[in-house]
Design a protein around this motif. Structure first.
Motif, PDB file in Angstrom:
ATOM      1  N   ARG A  84       0.852  -1.262   0.066  1.00 52.60           N
ATOM      2  CA  ARG A  84      -0.033   0.023   0.001  1.00 52.60           C
ATOM      3  C   ARG A  84       0.826   1.136  -0.032  1.00 52.60           C
ATOM      4  O   ARG A  84       0.511   2.147  -0.738  1.00 52.60           O
ATOM      5  CB  ARG A  84      -0.894   0.013   1.208  1.00 52.60           C
ATOM      6  CG  ARG A  84      -2.226  -0.808   0.929  1.00 52.60           C
ATOM      7  CD  ARG A  84      -2.764  -0.909   2.418  1.00 52.60           C
ATOM      8  NE  ARG A  84      -3.205   0.453   2.725  1.00 52.60           N
ATOM      9  CZ  ARG A  84      -4.318   1.000   2.388  1.00 52.60           C
ATOM     10  NH1 ARG A  84      -5.007   0.506   1.580  1.00 52.60           N
ATOM     11  NH2 ARG A  84      -4.663   2.254   2.911  1.00 52.60           N
ATOM     12  N   THR A  85       1.975   1.343   0.677  1.00 47.02           N
ATOM     13  CA  THR A  85       2.666   2.555   0.930  1.00 47.02           C
ATOM     14  C   THR A  85       3.418   2.731  -0.474  1.00 47.02           C
ATOM     15  O   THR A  85       3.561   3.729  -0.795  1.00 47.02           O
ATOM     16  CB  THR A  85       3.706   2.176   1.989  1.00 47.02           C
ATOM     17  OG1 THR A  85       3.242   2.109   3.277  1.00 47.02           O
ATOM     18  CG2 THR A  85       4.828   3.496   2.160  1.00 47.02           C
ATOM     19  N   GLN A  88       0.914   4.196  -2.874  1.00 48.50           N
ATOM     20  CA  GLN A  88       0.797   5.738  -2.317  1.00 48.50           C
ATOM     21  C   GLN A  88       1.707   6.414  -2.765  1.00 48.50           C
ATOM     22  O   GLN A  88       1.929   7.763  -3.353  1.00 48.50           O
ATOM     23  CB  GLN A  88       0.401   5.741  -0.887  1.00 48.50           C
ATOM     24  CG  GLN A  88      -0.938   5.218  -0.601  1.00 48.50           C
ATOM     25  CD  GLN A  88      -1.097   4.920   1.187  1.00 48.50           C
ATOM     26  OE1 GLN A  88      -0.171   4.930   1.652  1.00 48.50           O
ATOM     27  NE2 GLN A  88      -2.324   5.282   1.529  1.00 48.50           N
ATOM     28  N   LEU A  91       1.565   7.202  -6.448  1.00 51.22           N
ATOM     29  CA  LEU A  91       0.537   8.159  -6.581  1.00 51.22           C
ATOM     30  C   LEU A  91       1.004   9.487  -6.406  1.00 51.22           C
ATOM     31  O   LEU A  91       0.394  10.361  -6.919  1.00 51.22           O
ATOM     32  CB  LEU A  91      -0.912   7.579  -5.874  1.00 51.22           C
ATOM     33  CG  LEU A  91      -1.452   6.270  -6.426  1.00 51.22           C
ATOM     34  CD1 LEU A  91      -2.405   5.851  -5.522  1.00 51.22           C
ATOM     35  CD2 LEU A  91      -2.177   6.631  -7.680  1.00 51.22           C
ATOM     36  N   SER A  92       1.732   9.565  -5.688  1.00 57.05           N
ATOM     37  CA  SER A  92       2.103  10.935  -5.075  1.00 57.05           C
ATOM     38  C   SER A  92       2.829  11.704  -6.155  1.00 57.05           C
ATOM     39  O   SER A  92       3.115  13.068  -6.055  1.00 57.05           O
ATOM     40  CB  SER A  92       3.161  10.841  -3.850  1.00 57.05           C
ATOM     41  OG  SER A  92       4.491  10.434  -4.237  1.00 57.05           O
ATOM     42  N   THR A  96      -3.305  11.821 -11.125  1.00 55.50           N
ATOM     43  CA  THR A  96      -4.638  11.014 -10.522  1.00 55.50           C
ATOM     44  C   THR A  96      -5.909  11.597 -11.115  1.00 55.50           C
ATOM     45  O   THR A  96      -6.890  11.302 -10.764  1.00 55.50           O
ATOM     46  CB  THR A  96      -4.891  10.644  -9.049  1.00 55.50           C
ATOM     47  OG1 THR A  96      -4.809  11.798  -8.379  1.00 55.50           O
ATOM     48  CG2 THR A  96      -3.308  10.023  -8.566  1.00 55.50           C
ATOM     49  N   ALA A 113      -4.610   0.349  -7.039  1.00 50.82           N
ATOM     50  CA  ALA A 113      -4.981   0.948  -6.175  1.00 50.82           C
ATOM     51  C   ALA A 113      -6.306   0.738  -5.531  1.00 50.82           C
ATOM     52  O   ALA A 113      -6.490   0.907  -4.259  1.00 50.82           O
ATOM     53  CB  ALA A 113      -4.889   2.625  -6.503  1.00 50.82           C
ATOM     54  N   ILE A 118      -6.933   1.945  -1.584  1.00 57.95           N
ATOM     55  CA  ILE A 118      -6.291   3.238  -1.326  1.00 57.95           C
ATOM     56  C   ILE A 118      -7.452   4.245  -1.564  1.00 57.95           C
ATOM     57  O   ILE A 118      -7.692   4.694  -2.774  1.00 57.95           O
ATOM     58  CB  ILE A 118      -5.092   3.471  -2.094  1.00 57.95           C
ATOM     59  CG1 ILE A 118      -4.204   2.260  -1.600  1.00 57.95           C
ATOM     60  CG2 ILE A 118      -4.398   4.984  -1.902  1.00 57.95           C
ATOM     61  CD1 ILE A 118      -2.710   2.336  -2.656  1.00 57.95           C
ATOM     62  N   ASP A 120      -7.166   7.425   0.147  1.00 57.01           N
ATOM     63  CA  ASP A 120      -6.597   8.894   0.445  1.00 57.01           C
ATOM     64  C   ASP A 120      -5.054   8.503   0.328  1.00 57.01           C
ATOM     65  O   ASP A 120      -4.583   7.431   0.385  1.00 57.01           O
ATOM     66  CB  ASP A 120      -7.063   9.469   1.598  1.00 57.01           C
ATOM     67  CG  ASP A 120      -6.699   8.422   2.868  1.00 57.01           C
ATOM     68  OD1 ASP A 120      -5.838   7.380   2.783  1.00 57.01           O
ATOM     69  OD2 ASP A 120      -7.370   8.551   3.840  1.00 57.01           O
ATOM     70  N   ASN A 121      -4.382   9.616   0.258  1.00 57.77           N
ATOM     71  CA  ASN A 121      -2.834   9.771   0.032  1.00 57.77           C
ATOM     72  C   ASN A 121      -2.363  10.403   1.195  1.00 57.77           C
ATOM     73  O   ASN A 121      -2.330  11.767   0.868  1.00 57.77           O
ATOM     74  CB  ASN A 121      -2.327   9.840  -1.446  1.00 57.77           C
ATOM     75  CG  ASN A 121      -0.720   9.286  -1.598  1.00 57.77           C
ATOM     76  OD1 ASN A 121      -0.105   9.007  -0.664  1.00 57.77           O
ATOM     77  ND2 ASN A 121      -0.844   9.363  -2.902  1.00 57.77           N
ATOM     78  N   TYR A 123       0.721  11.271   1.377  1.00 55.16           N
ATOM     79  CA  TYR A 123       2.010  11.857   0.863  1.00 55.16           C
ATOM     80  C   TYR A 123       1.660  13.070  -0.064  1.00 55.16           C
ATOM     81  O   TYR A 123       0.658  12.975  -0.853  1.00 55.16           O
ATOM     82  CB  TYR A 123       3.014  10.808   0.103  1.00 55.16           C
ATOM     83  CG  TYR A 123       3.203   9.867   0.923  1.00 55.16           C
ATOM     84  CD1 TYR A 123       4.441   9.886   1.923  1.00 55.16           C
ATOM     85  CD2 TYR A 123       2.493   8.565   0.573  1.00 55.16           C
ATOM     86  CE1 TYR A 123       4.667   8.739   2.687  1.00 55.16           C
ATOM     87  CE2 TYR A 123       2.878   7.332   1.698  1.00 55.16           C
ATOM     88  CZ  TYR A 123       3.949   7.602   2.502  1.00 55.16           C
ATOM     89  OH  TYR A 123       4.390   6.515   3.432  1.00 55.16           O
TER      90      TYR A 123
END
Length: 577
Positions: A84-85, A88, A91-92, A96, A113, A118, A120-121, A123
Motif C-alpha cells: 500500500r505504501t 501511495q 501516486l504521489s 490522478t 490502487a 487506497i 486517500d494519500n 504523501y
C-alpha cells in the motif's frame, strides 16, 4: 525440484522458479505493475513484495527465486502495508485525474490502487513539468509516468531504437528521451510499442476524434473513411466482441451512424499496392542491378522511418510504392472525386489504422496532390475509433452488417492478409507468379512466410528463377537482418518488413491488454478470412481491373507513378541531412 510453502500451501516447483511464478502455480495472485515476463523483471515498482520467513526485509516476487524449504506469505500485514505504501508513493508523483485519462478503466495502477483500497494519500503530490509537442503523433505525459521502465525495455530489447532512457539518480530518477530534448526531435519510428507496453496513460497517441466529428458535421465536406485489414481483428475487443461478431460490416454501420458519407475497405488499396509493388519488383529483377536488391516493402511507415533514421544506406532499396493508406487517399482525391463530381478540397479522407506512424505519414510533403491537398487528412488508431463509437453511444453488437461502398470497397484475400507478418510478401508473390506465368498459383503455395517468427526466410521458384525472400517483424529483427545484409552474411531478393511484432495486428494503435501480446491471436483471423474468400488474388479484383482500365492504364504507368509512387527522400527525419 524444491519444496516451498506459500500462504500455507505446500508445493514443489523447479529450482530457479521466481516467487511470482511459484505463486501462480499455486493459484495465488501477487499483484504486479512494472513486471513483464522476459522483458522487465527489475522490481522497480515494488508492488509484488512478499514476506519470507527468516528474512527481515521483504522480497520482490518478480525477480527473486525460491529456495528449498522457503516459507512465503504474500498477504501478511507487513507485505500488505508495504505494498500500500509503495503504491501511495507512486501516486504521489502521478497525475490522478483519472476521469480525463485515456487509460481510465484500462489502467493497471488504477486497478491496483482500487484493489488495495487506497482511498486517500498521506504523501504530498509532486508532479514534474510537462514538455514536448502536443501535435506530435506520440505524446508523453510526464505527470503520469510511474518509472516502471517498460518503455525503455521494449524500445531497447524488442525494437532496438533506443529512444527512451533512464536519466538522473535517486529521488530525481525519471524516464525521458535520450540524446535530444524532445521526442519529436528523436529518431522515433512511431511504432507505438511503448504505448501498448505502458501500464498507465503516460504514453498515448494524439487524439484526432474531435476533428473527425467536426468534418462529419460540416455540410460542405464529404467524409470518406478507409478501414485497414488488421482493424477487423481487434476493433471489437473493447466491446467484448469476438472477431466473428466484430465484422467489418458492423464497423461500417457504426461509422455511418456517426455520419460518415462513404466507407471503404483498405483491402482494395492493399490490392492496388500489390499491383504496383509486385510489378516494380519484377522490373528490378529484369534490370538485374545488384545495387537494387533486396527490394524492401514500403507499406509500413514505421519501418521506413526506422530505416531513414538508423540505416540510411538502405533507403534506396525500399520500394517507391506508397503505402495502402496513401494510395487509397490519392485515389479518393482523384479517381473517386471525379466519379462523384466533387472538388478534392471538399473531401475529408479519413483512415482507421493500427498504427501511429500513419499519423505522421499523411503529413509528409510527398503525400499531397498538385494543389497541395493531403491525400489523407486524418488518421485514427483502432483505439480512437473505439472512443468515437462510444462518444456516439452506439452499441455495435446491436447493428446489422452493412456493405462497403463501391467501387473502392472490394478487396481480395491477398489484400486482407496485409495485416499479418508475411501477408504482404505472400500477396506480392501470388501476383508476381501470375505476371510471369500467366497462371494463378495455389493461393497457399507461399505459406512458408506465414507465422509469428521474427525472421523468416524461404526460396521460391518463379518460372525458373530462384527467389530468395525474407520476412521480419519487429524493428529489432529488422535491425539484425540489416546488419547481416550489410556485412554480407545473408543475401535476399525481396524482403518484407513490419515495424511491430506480429505485423499490423500487433500495431501500436491496437487495443491494449496489459501484459498480453495479442498479435498471435489476431493474425489467424485474417488468414481464415482469406481462406474463406472466393477472391484471393489482387490481380483478379474486378474493382482493381476497372480502376486500371478506366483511369490508371497499367501498373507503373505515368499516371500510376504520379499518384501511387513516392520519393522516400522527399521528407526528412530529425537529424537527417
Amino acid at each position: 525440484m524444491v519444496k516451498i510453502t506459500i500462504d500455507g500451501r505446500s508445493l514443489s516447483v523447479p529450482e530457479r522458479t521466481t516467487i511470482l511464478d511459484a505463486a501462480r502455480i499455486a493459484g495465488i495472485r501477487i499483484p504486479t505493475l512494472c513486471y513483464m515476463k522476459d522483458l522487465n523483471e527489475i522490481g522497480a515498482c515494488r508492488v509484488c513484495v512478499v514476506e519470507v520467513e527468516g528474512y527481515d526485509r521483504l522480497m520482490t516476487a518478480c525477480n527473486n527465486t525460491v529456495a528449498d524449504g522457503m516459507v512465503i506469505r504474500t498477504n501478511s500485514k507487513k507485505a500488505l502495508s508495504a505494498r500500500r505504501t509503495n503504491v501511495q508513493l507512486i501516486l504521489s508523483e502521478h497525475n490522478t485525474a483519472c476521469t480525463t485519462c485515456v487509460r481510465s478503466g484500462n489502467c493497471s495502477l488504477q486497478k491496483i490502487a482500487s484493489e488495495l483500497n487506497i482511498l486517500d494519500n498521506p504523501y504530498p503530490l509532486r508532479l514534474p513539468k510537462q514538455k514536448g509537442s502536443s501535435t506530435f503523433p506520440l505524446i508523453r505525459d510526464y505527470q503520469k509516468c510511474i518509472k516502471c521502465m517498460r518503455c525503455v525495455q521494449v524500445c531497447d530489447k524488442i525494437q532496438n531504437t533506443h529512444i527512451w532512457d533512464v536519466i538522473n539518480t535517486g529521488a530525481q530518477t525519471s524516464v525521458d528521451v535520450t540524446g535530444v530534448y524532445s521526442l519529436e526531435d528523436s529518431g522515433c519510428a512511431l511504432c507505438g510499442q511503448c504505448i501498448t507496453h505502458c501500464p498507465v496513460g503516460a504514453l498515448h497517441e494524439r487524439d484526432d476524434t474531435l476533428k473527425v466529428l467536426e468534418a462529419v458535421s460540416d455540410p460542405e465536406i464529404v467524409t470518406v473513411v478507409q478501414i485497414a485489414p488488421s482493424i477487423r481483428t481487434a476493433w471489437g475487443e473493447a466491446f467484448g466482441m469476438s472477431p466473428d461478431e466484430a465484422t467489418v460490416g458492423r464497423l461500417a454501420a457504426a461509422l455511418r451512424m456517426i455520419g460518415v458519407d462513404y466507407v471503404f475497405d483498405s483491402d482494395f488499396s492493399a490490392d492496388l499496392t500489390i499491383m504496383e509493388e509486385a510489378n516494380e519488383f519484377l522490373e528490378r529483377l529484369k534490370d538485374g542491378d545488384s545495387k537494387q536488391f533486396p527490394m524492401f516493402t514500403s507499406c509500413c511507415p514505421g519501418w521506413v522511418r526506422f530505416c531513414k533514421a538508423h540505416y540510411p544506406q538502405f533507403v534506396d532499396r525500399i520500394s517507391t510504392s506508397k503505402s495502402p493508406q496513401q494510395m487509397f487517399g490519392a485515389m479518393i482525391k482523384s479517381y473517386f472525386a471525379e466519379r462523384i463530381n466533387v472538388d478534392p478540397s471538399k473531401i475529408c479522407s479519413i483512415s482507421i489504422m493500427p498504427c501511429l506512424a500513419k499519423k505522421a505519414e499523411c503529413d509528409y510533403p510527398t503525400m499531397k496532390d498538385a494543389a497541395g491537398n493531403a491525400d489523407v487528412d486524418l488518421v485514427l488508431t483502432t483505439r480512437e475509433a473505439e472512443r468515437l463509437i462510444r462518444m456516439a453511444h452506439i452499441v455495435p453488437q446491436d447493428l446489422p452488417d452493412e456493405e462497403m461502398d463501391s467501387p473502392l470497397g472490394i478487396g481480395s484475400g491477398a489484400g486482407n492478409i496485409f495485416g499479418a507478418s508475411g501477408g504482404v510478401m505472400e500477396a506480392a508473390l501470388r501476383t508476381a507468379y501470375y505476371a510471369v506465368t500467366g497462371e494463378n498459383p495455389d493461393p497457399d503455395h507461399f505459406r512458408e512466410v506465414r507465422g509469428m517468427g521474427g525472421w523468416k526466410q524461404a526460396v521460391f521458384d518463379l518460372n525458373g528463377t530462384q527467389l530468395r525472400v525474407a520476412v521480419v517483424n519487429g524493428l529489432g529483427n529488422a535491425s539484425a537482418l540489416l546488419d547481416a545484409l550489410d556485412c554480407g552474411r545473408v543475401n535476399y531478393d525481396f524482403v518484407e518488413v513490419m515495424a511491430c511484432p506480429g505485423g499490423c495486428v500487433g500495431g501500436g494503435g491496437q487495443p491494449i491488454h496489459d501484459g498480453v501480446e495479442m498479435a498471435g491471436e489476431r493474425a489467424p483471423v485474417l488468414y481464415r478470412q482469406d481462406r474463406n474468400m472466393t477472391l484471393r488474388f489482387s490481380h483478379d479484383n474486378p474493382a482493381i481491373r476497372e480502376c486500371y482500365r478506366e483511369y490508371l492504364g497499367k501498373p507503373l504507368s505515368e499516371r500510376a507513378e504520379e499518384l501511387l509512387h513516392t520519393d522516400q527522400h522527399g521528407w526528412k527525419m530529425p537529424g537527417e541531412g
